[in-house]
Design an enzyme around this catalytic site. Structure first.
Site, PDB file in Angstrom:
ATOM      1  N   LYS A   1       0.781  -1.119  -0.032  1.00  0.00           N
ATOM      2  CA  LYS A   1      -0.242   0.108   0.043  1.00  0.00           C
ATOM      3  C   LYS A   1       0.818   1.453   0.006  1.00  0.00           C
ATOM      4  O   LYS A   1       1.895   1.243   0.519  1.00  0.00           O
ATOM      5  CB  LYS A   1      -0.716   0.044   1.290  1.00  0.00           C
ATOM      6  CG  LYS A   1      -1.871   0.959   1.279  1.00  0.00           C
ATOM      7  CD  LYS A   1      -3.451   0.280   0.314  1.00  0.00           C
ATOM      8  CE  LYS A   1      -4.438   1.207   0.166  1.00  0.00           C
ATOM      9  NZ  LYS A   1      -5.656   0.723  -0.389  1.00  0.00           N
TER      10      LYS A   1
ATOM     11  N   ASP B   1      -6.851   4.495  -4.688  1.00  0.00           N
ATOM     12  CA  ASP B   1      -7.548   4.438  -3.287  1.00  0.00           C
ATOM     13  C   ASP B   1      -8.169   5.877  -3.178  1.00  0.00           C
ATOM     14  O   ASP B   1      -8.559   6.681  -3.977  1.00  0.00           O
ATOM     15  CB  ASP B   1      -6.373   4.027  -2.327  1.00  0.00           C
ATOM     16  CG  ASP B   1      -7.120   3.752  -0.966  1.00  0.00           C
ATOM     17  OD1 ASP B   1      -7.810   2.538  -0.664  1.00  0.00           O
ATOM     18  OD2 ASP B   1      -7.253   4.579  -0.004  1.00  0.00           O
TER      19      ASP B   1
HETATM   20  P1  NDP Z   1     -12.719   8.111  -2.801  1.00  0.00           P
HETATM   21  O1  NDP Z   1     -11.704   9.143  -2.376  1.00  0.00           O
HETATM   22  O2  NDP Z   1     -13.395   8.189  -4.070  1.00  0.00           O
HETATM   23  O3  NDP Z   1     -14.117   8.545  -1.975  1.00  0.00           O
HETATM   24  C1  NDP Z   1     -13.872   8.606  -0.442  1.00  0.00           C
HETATM   25  C2  NDP Z   1     -15.161   9.132   0.130  1.00  0.00           C
HETATM   26  O4  NDP Z   1     -15.265   9.035   1.454  1.00  0.00           O
HETATM   27  C3  NDP Z   1     -15.675  10.755  -0.003  1.00  0.00           C
HETATM   28  O5  NDP Z   1     -17.041  10.854  -0.569  1.00  0.00           O
HETATM   29  C4  NDP Z   1     -15.242  11.354   0.948  1.00  0.00           C
HETATM   30  O6  NDP Z   1     -15.935  12.574   1.129  1.00  0.00           O
HETATM   31  C5  NDP Z   1     -15.648  10.317   2.121  1.00  0.00           C
HETATM   32  N1  NDP Z   1     -14.758  10.626   3.408  1.00  0.00           N
HETATM   33  C6  NDP Z   1     -13.572  10.706   3.391  1.00  0.00           C
HETATM   34  N2  NDP Z   1     -13.363  10.734   5.061  1.00  0.00           N
HETATM   35  C7  NDP Z   1     -14.557  10.803   5.306  1.00  0.00           C
HETATM   36  C8  NDP Z   1     -14.880  10.988   6.748  1.00  0.00           C
HETATM   37  N3  NDP Z   1     -13.969  11.026   7.756  1.00  0.00           N
HETATM   38  N4  NDP Z   1     -16.337  10.693   6.922  1.00  0.00           N
HETATM   39  C9  NDP Z   1     -17.082  10.750   6.134  1.00  0.00           C
HETATM   40  N5  NDP Z   1     -16.826  10.660   4.849  1.00  0.00           N
HETATM   41  C10 NDP Z   1     -15.514  10.704   4.541  1.00  0.00           C
HETATM   42  O7  NDP Z   1     -12.338   6.914  -2.172  1.00  0.00           O
HETATM   43  P2  NDP Z   1     -12.699   5.496  -2.416  1.00  0.00           P
HETATM   44  O8  NDP Z   1     -14.324   5.253  -2.776  1.00  0.00           O
HETATM   45  O9  NDP Z   1     -11.698   5.049  -3.560  1.00  0.00           O
HETATM   46  O10 NDP Z   1     -12.276   4.593  -1.146  1.00  0.00           O
HETATM   47  C11 NDP Z   1     -13.370   4.570  -0.071  1.00  0.00           C
HETATM   48  C12 NDP Z   1     -12.749   3.732   1.012  1.00  0.00           C
HETATM   49  O11 NDP Z   1     -12.805   2.325   0.202  1.00  0.00           O
HETATM   50  C13 NDP Z   1     -11.166   3.778   1.584  1.00  0.00           C
HETATM   51  O12 NDP Z   1     -11.257   3.000   2.844  1.00  0.00           O
HETATM   52  C14 NDP Z   1     -10.709   2.937   0.572  1.00  0.00           C
HETATM   53  O13 NDP Z   1      -9.305   2.418   1.396  1.00  0.00           O
HETATM   54  C15 NDP Z   1     -11.569   1.703   0.285  1.00  0.00           C
HETATM   55  N6  NDP Z   1     -11.302   0.866  -0.803  1.00  0.00           N
HETATM   56  C16 NDP Z   1     -10.959   1.330  -1.980  1.00  0.00           C
HETATM   57  C17 NDP Z   1     -10.758   0.499  -2.997  1.00  0.00           C
HETATM   58  C18 NDP Z   1     -10.824   1.212  -4.417  1.00  0.00           C
HETATM   59  O14 NDP Z   1     -10.854   0.441  -5.435  1.00  0.00           O
HETATM   60  N7  NDP Z   1     -11.023   2.535  -4.759  1.00  0.00           N
HETATM   61  C19 NDP Z   1     -10.378  -0.684  -3.006  1.00  0.00           C
HETATM   62  C20 NDP Z   1     -10.775  -1.208  -1.551  1.00  0.00           C
HETATM   63  C21 NDP Z   1     -11.222  -0.329  -0.499  1.00  0.00           C
HETATM   64  P3  NDP Z   1     -15.148  13.963   0.949  1.00  0.00           P
HETATM   65  O15 NDP Z   1     -15.065  13.968  -0.570  1.00  0.00           O
HETATM   66  O16 NDP Z   1     -15.692  14.722   1.803  1.00  0.00           O
HETATM   67  O17 NDP Z   1     -13.737  13.913   1.279  1.00  0.00           O
END
Ligand code: NDP
Length: 447
Positions: free
Chosen positions: A128, A168
Site C-alpha cells: 500500500k 484509493d
Molecule cells: P474516494 O476518494 O473516491 O471517496 C472517499 C469518500 O469518502 C468521499 O466521498 C469522501 O468525502 C468520504 N470521506 C472521506 N473521509 C470521510 C470521513 N471522515 N467521514 C465521512 N466521509 C468521508 O475513495 P474510495 O471510494 O476509493 O475509497 C473509500 C474507501 O474504500 C477507503 O477506505 C478505501 O481504502 C477503500 N477501498 C477502495 C478501493 C478502491 O478500489 N478505490 C478498494 C478497496 C477499498 P469527501 O469528498 O468529503 O472527502
C-alpha cells in the site's frame, strides 16, 4: 479482547516496534485475535515465525515529493510505499492521497491488503502507499506536477513483477494516468502492468472503476443467500460518495434495494425515494461538488450538515468512506433500528466496538478484507489482460468479478466452519487469508 498466549508476545512486539500507530495496532490485533484456533491446530506456523514475519513489512519506503504549485511556490509532501508481503505474488495495493496519510495508516492498509489479496485466490502479494498530499482544491496541473514528482522517485521501486500500485482515496483514473505517463517517460518502457486502474484507452480494464462497490454488493447478496433472503425490496444506506460508495449504491439499486442515504465528510443526505444515481454521479464525479448540492437539486432529499448517517433506519448498511467511521454508538443505533446486514466497502470502517455489537446482535457482518476485495481482484484481472495484451468486455469481466466474490464468501464461510466459528465471517476471512499466505511462506523458506 485477550489474545492466545502464544500470540500475545508477538502483538507486544508489534506495539513496541510501531509506537503511536493505533490503526496498525487495531488491524493486527483483529487478525491475531482470529488466529488462536489456527495456531492450536497448526503449531508449525509459529515454529517458522509466519505470524511475526507477516506483521513486519518486507520493505518500507518513505520519500520527499517536491512540486511547484500554480503560483510557482515550492510545496513539499511526504510519500510512502509499504511493501508488506510478496509470498503470493508482486506487492499489490492502492495509493491514497489524503492529508491524514501517515506511516501507521499505510501500514494498516498494507497489512489488511495482504490478507485480502490472499482471499481472492489470485497471485498477488500485499502492499500500500500514498501521500499526505491533499488533492482537494488543487488544479489539474498541480495534481499532474505532484504525480510526476512522486513517480520520479517511486518508479525505481515498482514494476509488473515487483510492485503494482493502484488507486484509493484521492487517487482515481486521472492520477493513475499522470503516474503512468511519468513512469513510461522515465523508464522508456510501455509496461502496462505496472499500475492498475488505468483508463480504458491505454490498458485499463472494464469494471475496474465499479469493481469495489459492485463486489461489496455481490458479497452482501451471498451473505443474505445463506439465510434464504435477497437484497430486493430492502433499504440501504451507503456512507461516502466516492468511487466505492457510488458503485455500491448503483449495484444495490440494480439488485432491487432502495438506497436512501449517502454522505461525504461534511454531512449526509437522506432521500427516502431512493438515491438518483445519475444525479449523484453528476454532482460528485463530474462537478466535484459537495453532497449538499445533491439535496439542492432533488426535492425528496434532505441534507444534514455534520450529523450521523447511521441514524437513518435501514436494512443494509454499507460503510464505504474511511477507517473507523462507524463507532459503537452508531452500531447500537443501527441495531436498535433493525439493521440486518453490514458490509465494509471501506477498509476497517467499523471500530472493534461496533463489530462486537453487530456480532452480539446477530447482524450479518461482512469484513472489508473480504467484502471490498472486488477492487483488487479486478486489478489482478487488469494485470492478466495486460500480460496477454487482451481486453475483455464489460459483461465478461463483471461475471468474473461476481464469481470471485462468490468464491471469497465461500472461502470465508468454509474457514469459519472448519475452525469452529460457523457463520463468523470476520474470523473466517482472517483465517482463510492467513492460511494461504502462511503456506506459501512455509514453502519458499525464510526469505
Ligand atoms: P474516494 O476518494 O473516491 O471517496 C472517499 C469518500 O469518502 C468521499 O466521498 C469522501 O468525502 C468520504 N470521506 C472521506 N473521509 C470521510 C470521513 N471522515 N467521514 C465521512 N466521509 C468521508 O475513495 P474510495 O471510494 O476509493 O475509497 C473509500 C474507501 O474504500 C477507503 O477506505 C478505501 O481504502 C477503500 N477501498 C477502495 C478501493 C478502491 O478500489 N478505490 C478498494 C478497496 C477499498 P469527501 O469528498 O468529503 O472527502
Amino acid at each position: 479482547m485477550s489474545l492466545h498466549p502464544n500470540l500475545q508476545p508477538l502483538f507486544d512486539t508489534v506495539l513496541r516496534r510501531n509506537p503511536g500507530e493505533s490503526e496498525f495496532h487495531q488491524a493486527v490485533h483483529e487478525v491475531l485475535h482470529s488466529l488462536g484456533s489456527v495456531v492450536d491446530k497448526h503449531p508449525e506456523y509459529l515454529a517458522f515465525a509466519a505470524v511475526e514475519r507477516l506483521c513486519e513489512p518486507e520493505r518500507q519506503i518513505i520519500f520527499r515529493v517536491p512540486w511547484l504549485d500554480d503560483n510557482g511556490d515550492v510545496q513539499i509532501n511526504r510519500a510512502y510505499r509499504v511493501e508488506f508481503n510478496s509470498a503470493l505474488g508482486p506487492y499489490k495495493g492502492g495509493m491514497r492521497f489524503h492529508p491524514t496519510v501517515s506511516s501507521g495508516i499505510i501500514k494498516f492498509l498494507g497489512f489488511e491488503q495482504t490478507f485480502k489479496n490472499a482471499l481472492t485466490g489470485m497471485p498477488i502479494g500485499g502492499g500500500k502507499g500514498g501521500s499526505d498530499f491533499d488533492p482537494k482544491g488543487k488544479s489539474r496541473l498541480e495534481i499532474m506536477r505532484f504525480c510526476q514528482s512522486m513517480m520520479t522517485e517511486l518508479y525505481r521501486h515498482i514494476g509488473e513483477y515487483t510492485d503494482v500500485p493502484a488507486g484509493d482515496i484521492g487517487v482515481g483514473e486521472q492520477e493513475i494516468g499522470f503516474l503512468f505517463g511519468q513512469f513510461k517517460r522515465i523508464t522508456n518502457r510501455y509496461e502496462a502492468g505496472v499500475l492498475t486502474g488505468k483508463g480504458l484507452s491505454y490498458g485499463g480494464s472494464m469494471v475496474r472503476t465499479e469493481a469495489t462497490g459492485f463486489g461489496t454488493v455481490f458479497f452482501v447478496r451471498e451473505m443474505l443467500k445463506e439465510t434464504n433472503r435477497t437484497i430486493e425490496g430492502r433499504s440501504a444506506v451507503v456512507s461516502g460518495s466516492g468511487n466505492v460508495a457510488i458503485h455500491a449504491a448503483q449495484k444495490a439499486q440494480e439488485l432491487g434495494a432502495t438506497v436512501i442515504g449517502v454522505s461525504d465528510s461534511s454531512g449526509y443526505v437522506h432521500d427516502p425515494r431512493g438515491i438518483d444515481i445519475a444525479l449523484l454521479r453528476q454532482v460528485k464525479l463530474v462537478e466535484g461538488a459537495r453532497i449538499s448540492e445533491y439535496a439542492e437539486r432533488r426535492a425528496s432529499a434532505k441534507y444534514e450538515d455534520g450529523g450521523n448517517i447511521w441514524s437513518i433506519k435501514t436494512d443494509i448498511a454499507l460503510p464505504c468512506a474511511t477507517q473507523n467511521e462507524l463507532n459503537g454508538d452508531s452500531a447500537q443505533m443501527l441495531v436498535d433500528n433493525g439493521v440486518r446486514v453490514v458490509a465494509e466497502g471501506a477498509n476497517m470502517p467499523c471500530t472493534p466496538e461496533a463489530v462486537r455489537i453487530f456480532r452480539e446482535n446477530k447482524v450479518l457482518f461482512g469484513p472489508g478484507k473480504a467484502a471490498n476485495a472486488g477492487g483488487v481482484a479486478t486489478s489482478a484481472l487488469e494485470m492478466q489482460q495486460n500480460a496477454s495484451r487482451d481486453s475483455w468486455d464489460f459483461d465478461y469481466t463483471e461475471h468474473k468479478l461476481d464469481e470471485i466474490m462468490t468464491g471469497i464468501h465461500e472461502r470465508c464461510a468454509a474457514a469459519a466452519e472448519e475452525y469452529g466459528h460457523p457463520g463468523d465471517l470476520v474470523t473466517g476471512a482472517n483465517i482463510a487469508g492467513f492460511v494461504r499466505v502462511a503456506q506459501a511462506m512455509h514453502s519458499i523458506g525464510v526469505v
